[in-house]
Design a protein around this motif. Structure first.
Motif, PDB file in Angstrom:
ATOM      1  N   LEU A  57      -1.585  21.008 -11.512  1.00  0.00           N
ATOM      2  CA  LEU A  57      -0.238  20.984 -12.067  1.00  0.00           C
ATOM      3  C   LEU A  57      -0.278  20.916 -13.593  1.00  0.00           C
ATOM      4  N   PRO A  58       0.814  21.284 -14.247  1.00  0.00           N
ATOM      5  CA  PRO A  58       0.842  21.264 -15.720  1.00  0.00           C
ATOM      6  C   PRO A  58       0.471  19.913 -16.340  1.00  0.00           C
ATOM      7  N   ASP A  59       0.733  18.807 -15.623  1.00  0.00           N
ATOM      8  CA  ASP A  59       0.415  17.478 -16.176  1.00  0.00           C
ATOM      9  C   ASP A  59      -1.021  17.046 -15.876  1.00  0.00           C
ATOM     10  N   GLY A  60      -1.822  17.922 -15.243  1.00  0.00           N
ATOM     11  CA  GLY A  60      -3.216  17.608 -14.940  1.00  0.00           C
ATOM     12  C   GLY A  60      -3.441  17.066 -13.545  1.00  0.00           C
ATOM     13  N   ALA A  61      -2.376  16.652 -12.870  1.00  0.00           N
ATOM     14  CA  ALA A  61      -2.505  16.216 -11.477  1.00  0.00           C
ATOM     15  C   ALA A  61      -2.822  17.448 -10.627  1.00  0.00           C
ATOM     16  N   PHE A  62      -3.154  17.245  -9.367  1.00  0.00           N
ATOM     17  CA  PHE A  62      -3.425  18.387  -8.507  1.00  0.00           C
ATOM     18  C   PHE A  62      -2.924  18.124  -7.098  1.00  0.00           C
ATOM     19  N   ARG A  63      -2.724  19.202  -6.370  1.00  0.00           N
ATOM     20  CA  ARG A  63      -2.261  19.128  -4.982  1.00  0.00           C
ATOM     21  C   ARG A  63      -3.109  20.060  -4.129  1.00  0.00           C
ATOM     22  N   PHE A  64      -3.495  19.571  -2.959  1.00  0.00           N
ATOM     23  CA  PHE A  64      -4.124  20.427  -1.963  1.00  0.00           C
ATOM     24  C   PHE A  64      -3.015  20.963  -1.082  1.00  0.00           C
ATOM     25  N   VAL A  65      -3.041  22.257  -0.804  1.00  0.00           N
ATOM     26  CA  VAL A  65      -1.964  22.905  -0.065  1.00  0.00           C
ATOM     27  C   VAL A  65      -2.559  23.744   1.060  1.00  0.00           C
ATOM     28  N   ASP A  66      -1.985  23.605   2.244  1.00  0.00           N
ATOM     29  CA  ASP A  66      -2.309  24.501   3.356  1.00  0.00           C
ATOM     30  C   ASP A  66      -1.596  25.819   3.078  1.00  0.00           C
ATOM     31  N   PRO A  67      -2.312  26.943   2.972  1.00  0.00           N
ATOM     32  CA  PRO A  67      -1.669  28.218   2.633  1.00  0.00           C
ATOM     33  C   PRO A  67      -0.537  28.607   3.578  1.00  0.00           C
ATOM     34  N   SER A  68      -0.571  28.127   4.808  1.00  0.00           N
ATOM     35  CA  SER A  68       0.498  28.477   5.745  1.00  0.00           C
ATOM     36  C   SER A  68       1.828  27.837   5.359  1.00  0.00           C
ATOM     37  N   HIS A  69       1.811  26.868   4.445  1.00  0.00           N
ATOM     38  CA  HIS A  69       3.037  26.214   3.990  1.00  0.00           C
ATOM     39  C   HIS A  69       3.624  26.849   2.730  1.00  0.00           C
ATOM     40  N   VAL A  70       2.926  27.864   2.184  1.00  0.00           N
ATOM     41  CA  VAL A  70       3.469  28.597   1.036  1.00  0.00           C
ATOM     42  C   VAL A  70       4.362  29.691   1.609  1.00  0.00           C
TER      43      VAL A  70
END
Length: 82
Positions: A57-70
């Motif tokens: 993310l722009p603030d340096g944090a991050f997220r793991f995402v299951d591609p099926s949820h995009v």
């Protein structure tokens, strides 16, 4: 990229958005209503298993995402909030 891409996003499509030249920031819209902004090519990572992707993310944090949820992706919108 004028139109929003709708439907479950395929890894190939997400890679194309990330690798586009010149790069343009874009938003990933998730099935839970959340949006994540990808601000540069090195802020979206794909794992070899394709089970997850990681968005920095722009603030340096991050997220793991299951591609099926995009569910869609499109140009980054700079919304003005009051």
């Amino acid at each position: 990229m004028n139109a929003v891409i709708v439907a479950s996003m395929r890894i190939k499509t997400l890679r194309e958005l990330r690798d586009r030249a010149p790069f343009m920031a874009f938003d990933l819209h998730l099935s839970n209503g959340q949006s994540l902004t990808v601000v540069s090519t090195d802020h979206l990572f794909f794992f070899p298993t394709h089970a997850e992707l990681m968005v920095v993310l722009p603030d340096g944090a991050f997220r793991f995402v299951d591609p099926s949820h995009v569910v869609s992706a499109g140009p980054h919108s700079r919304r003005v909030t009051k």
